[in-house]
Design an enzyme around this catalytic site. Sequence first.
Site, mmCIF file in Angstrom:
data_model
loop_
_atom_site.group_PDB
_atom_site.id
_atom_site.type_symbol
_atom_site.label_atom_id
_atom_site.label_comp_id
_atom_site.label_asym_id
_atom_site.label_seq_id
_atom_site.Cartn_x
_atom_site.Cartn_y
_atom_site.Cartn_z
ATOM 1 N N ARG A 9 0.846 -1.187 0.000
ATOM 2 C CA ARG A 9 0.000 0.000 0.000
ATOM 3 C C ARG A 9 0.886 1.243 0.000
ATOM 4 O O ARG A 9 2.080 1.179 0.309
ATOM 5 C CB ARG A 9 -0.896 0.011 1.241
ATOM 6 C CG ARG A 9 -1.970 -1.050 1.249
ATOM 7 C CD ARG A 9 -2.660 -1.083 2.610
ATOM 8 N NE ARG A 9 -3.215 0.224 2.944
ATOM 9 C CZ ARG A 9 -3.462 0.631 4.191
ATOM 10 N NH1 ARG A 9 -3.148 -0.141 5.229
ATOM 11 N NH2 ARG A 9 -3.985 1.817 4.408
ATOM 12 N N SER A 11 0.534 4.071 1.881
ATOM 13 C CA SER A 11 0.616 4.866 3.106
ATOM 14 C C SER A 11 2.036 4.832 3.661
ATOM 15 O O SER A 11 2.826 3.924 3.377
ATOM 16 C CB SER A 11 -0.358 4.329 4.154
ATOM 17 O OG SER A 11 0.098 3.090 4.679
ATOM 18 N N LYS A 78 -3.277 -8.007 10.876
ATOM 19 C CA LYS A 78 -4.653 -7.799 11.325
ATOM 20 C C LYS A 78 -5.554 -7.329 10.175
ATOM 21 O O LYS A 78 -6.772 -7.320 10.321
ATOM 22 C CB LYS A 78 -4.713 -6.809 12.483
ATOM 23 C CG LYS A 78 -4.366 -5.372 12.137
ATOM 24 C CD LYS A 78 -4.558 -4.481 13.365
ATOM 25 C CE LYS A 78 -4.293 -3.017 13.033
ATOM 26 N NZ LYS A 78 -4.525 -2.141 14.199
ATOM 27 N N ASP A 79 -4.957 -6.946 9.030
ATOM 28 C CA ASP A 79 -5.744 -6.542 7.863
ATOM 29 C C ASP A 79 -6.160 -7.722 6.997
ATOM 30 O O ASP A 79 -6.944 -7.549 6.059
ATOM 31 C CB ASP A 79 -4.948 -5.559 6.992
ATOM 32 C CG ASP A 79 -4.798 -4.192 7.630
ATOM 33 O OD1 ASP A 79 -5.527 -3.906 8.593
ATOM 34 O OD2 ASP A 79 -3.941 -3.420 7.168
ATOM 35 N N SER A 124 -12.153 1.677 15.715
ATOM 36 C CA SER A 124 -12.221 0.251 16.002
ATOM 37 C C SER A 124 -13.352 -0.087 16.962
ATOM 38 O O SER A 124 -13.348 0.372 18.117
ATOM 39 C CB SER A 124 -10.885 -0.206 16.622
ATOM 40 O OG SER A 124 -11.012 -1.442 17.276
ATOM 41 N N ARG A 126 -13.645 -2.832 18.461
ATOM 42 C CA ARG A 126 -12.974 -3.541 19.551
ATOM 43 C C ARG A 126 -12.506 -2.577 20.627
ATOM 44 O O ARG A 126 -12.730 -2.798 21.828
ATOM 45 C CB ARG A 126 -11.777 -4.336 18.985
ATOM 46 C CG ARG A 126 -10.841 -4.898 20.060
ATOM 47 C CD ARG A 126 -9.579 -5.467 19.420
ATOM 48 N NE ARG A 126 -8.836 -4.458 18.669
ATOM 49 C CZ ARG A 126 -7.974 -3.613 19.212
ATOM 50 N NH1 ARG A 126 -7.765 -3.601 20.508
ATOM 51 N NH2 ARG A 126 -7.331 -2.740 18.456
ATOM 52 N N ARG A 127 -11.851 -1.499 20.220
ATOM 53 C CA ARG A 127 -11.395 -0.507 21.196
ATOM 54 C C ARG A 127 -12.585 0.212 21.826
ATOM 55 O O ARG A 127 -12.598 0.473 23.037
ATOM 56 C CB ARG A 127 -10.465 0.507 20.516
ATOM 57 C CG ARG A 127 -9.128 -0.082 20.094
ATOM 58 C CD ARG A 127 -8.337 0.894 19.236
ATOM 59 N NE ARG A 127 -7.040 0.345 18.834
ATOM 60 C CZ ARG A 127 -6.428 0.615 17.698
ATOM 61 N NH1 ARG A 127 -7.005 1.422 16.817
ATOM 62 N NH2 ARG A 127 -5.257 0.092 17.421
ATOM 63 N N ARG A 144 -11.401 8.012 10.989
ATOM 64 C CA ARG A 144 -10.633 7.328 9.966
ATOM 65 C C ARG A 144 -9.432 8.184 9.648
ATOM 66 O O ARG A 144 -9.352 9.342 10.023
ATOM 67 C CB ARG A 144 -11.458 7.148 8.678
ATOM 68 C CG ARG A 144 -12.239 5.856 8.522
ATOM 69 C CD ARG A 144 -11.441 4.585 8.396
ATOM 70 N NE ARG A 144 -10.347 4.612 7.449
ATOM 71 C CZ ARG A 144 -10.456 4.325 6.157
ATOM 72 N NH1 ARG A 144 -11.626 4.049 5.631
ATOM 73 N NH2 ARG A 144 -9.389 4.318 5.381
ATOM 74 N N ASN A 146 -4.941 8.206 8.212
ATOM 75 C CA ASN A 146 -3.631 7.657 8.532
ATOM 76 C C ASN A 146 -3.154 8.165 9.886
ATOM 77 O O ASN A 146 -3.840 8.946 10.556
ATOM 78 C CB ASN A 146 -2.626 7.971 7.409
ATOM 79 C CG ASN A 146 -2.436 9.468 7.204
ATOM 80 O OD1 ASN A 146 -2.584 10.280 8.115
ATOM 81 N ND2 ASN A 146 -2.099 9.848 5.971
ATOM 82 N N VAL A 147 -1.971 7.738 10.275
ATOM 83 C CA VAL A 147 -1.457 8.081 11.606
ATOM 84 C C VAL A 147 -1.367 9.591 11.805
ATOM 85 O O VAL A 147 -1.812 10.129 12.823
ATOM 86 C CB VAL A 147 -0.084 7.417 11.834
ATOM 87 C CG1 VAL A 147 0.569 7.967 13.110
ATOM 88 C CG2 VAL A 147 -0.235 5.899 11.937
ATOM 89 N N THR A 149 -2.981 12.002 10.312
ATOM 90 C CA THR A 149 -4.319 12.592 10.378
ATOM 91 C C THR A 149 -4.912 12.424 11.764
ATOM 92 O O THR A 149 -5.496 13.355 12.333
ATOM 93 C CB THR A 149 -5.238 11.924 9.335
ATOM 94 O OG1 THR A 149 -4.728 12.191 8.024
ATOM 95 C CG2 THR A 149 -6.662 12.462 9.436
ATOM 96 N N ARG A 150 -4.758 11.255 12.336
ATOM 97 C CA ARG A 150 -5.319 10.996 13.663
ATOM 98 C C ARG A 150 -4.593 11.788 14.748
ATOM 99 O O ARG A 150 -5.228 12.307 15.670
ATOM 100 C CB ARG A 150 -5.263 9.490 13.955
ATOM 101 C CG ARG A 150 -6.110 8.688 12.977
ATOM 102 C CD ARG A 150 -6.104 7.209 13.299
ATOM 103 N NE ARG A 150 -6.797 6.464 12.245
ATOM 104 C CZ ARG A 150 -7.525 5.376 12.449
ATOM 105 N NH1 ARG A 150 -7.668 4.899 13.671
ATOM 106 N NH2 ARG A 150 -8.116 4.769 11.451
ATOM 107 N N CYS A 237 -20.625 -15.270 15.915
ATOM 108 C CA CYS A 237 -21.070 -13.958 16.396
ATOM 109 C C CYS A 237 -20.370 -12.864 15.604
ATOM 110 O O CYS A 237 -19.375 -13.111 14.927
ATOM 111 C CB CYS A 237 -20.786 -13.791 17.892
ATOM 112 S SG CYS A 237 -19.067 -13.448 18.321
#
Length: 316
Positions: A9, A11, A78-79, A124, A126-127, A144, A146-147, A149-150, A237
Amino acid sequence: MTVLRLGTRRSALATTQSGWVADQLRAAGHEVELVEITTEGDVSGGLLTTIGGTGVFAAAIRQALADGRVDVAVHSLKDLPTAPEPGLVVAAVPPREDSRDVLVARDGLTLGELPPGSVIGTGSPRRTSQLAALGLGVEIRPIRGNVDTRLRLVSSGELDAVILARAGLARLGRLDVVTEVLDPIQVLPAPGQGALAVECRADRPDVIAAVGILEDADTRASITAERALLAALEAGCTAPVGALAEVVDGEEGLELSLRAFAGTEDGRIDLRRSLTGRYDDPEALGRRLAQILLEDGAADLDRPSTPASRPSEPVS
């Protein structure tokens, strides 16, 4: 073999990870060319939960492998969907980075120091689920990007904090922004978080042999247990899931200790279980722990809650 074409990718994190793999292969005497590929996850502005999940990052690169446009692909593990991809094989799993999540907060604050009403960003479920279960009185906002941006969401004051994977920040050399590393007792990571998958075509023994030097047996065993658990839970589930397997010393040699979580996104139910099993049979360990979670209530987490069926306290 002449040049190994390595698909990645575009990024900053993806090219950094792929560049590390390329450097290891070059050190072993191979010539490597990076080939940048745009995936659906890179061009869509939607949340992962609305555009098809983590597999959107892998599909285009896997297609390039299948078409012969690249010889090797590097993914964040994890992707990768848990279902095998016909014709492809994960030929190497390099040593894993620290798998934990981290908090990046204003004013150097930790999670416990953020005042009630603080706004924490994460994309996420999960988080979100595990944060909500802590009962800290914070607001969790989906994000959403990239790093960088967050991180700007915090530095600009739009958010009080964000939660990210420590591994990504470590690979980018940005650990200085971390204000707290979150204990897995509070927030278990995603299955496979911190690990890389080096994938190639199953009919390329030359490529499989070339990338085999990157393999780490402990990481392979750990992520195999985590992904086996995830695969088994996905069949029963759709709740947010976290998992972490670690290699430990047992009475008769190496064993795997696996911890897992499944819960509701609002944090009302936080189901956690753990199990230890054989190092040489990680899939069986993952499936057994998934079955325990399903029997103990994970199978009911995605059903509509009613006052009669929904527990008033989190399941532990």
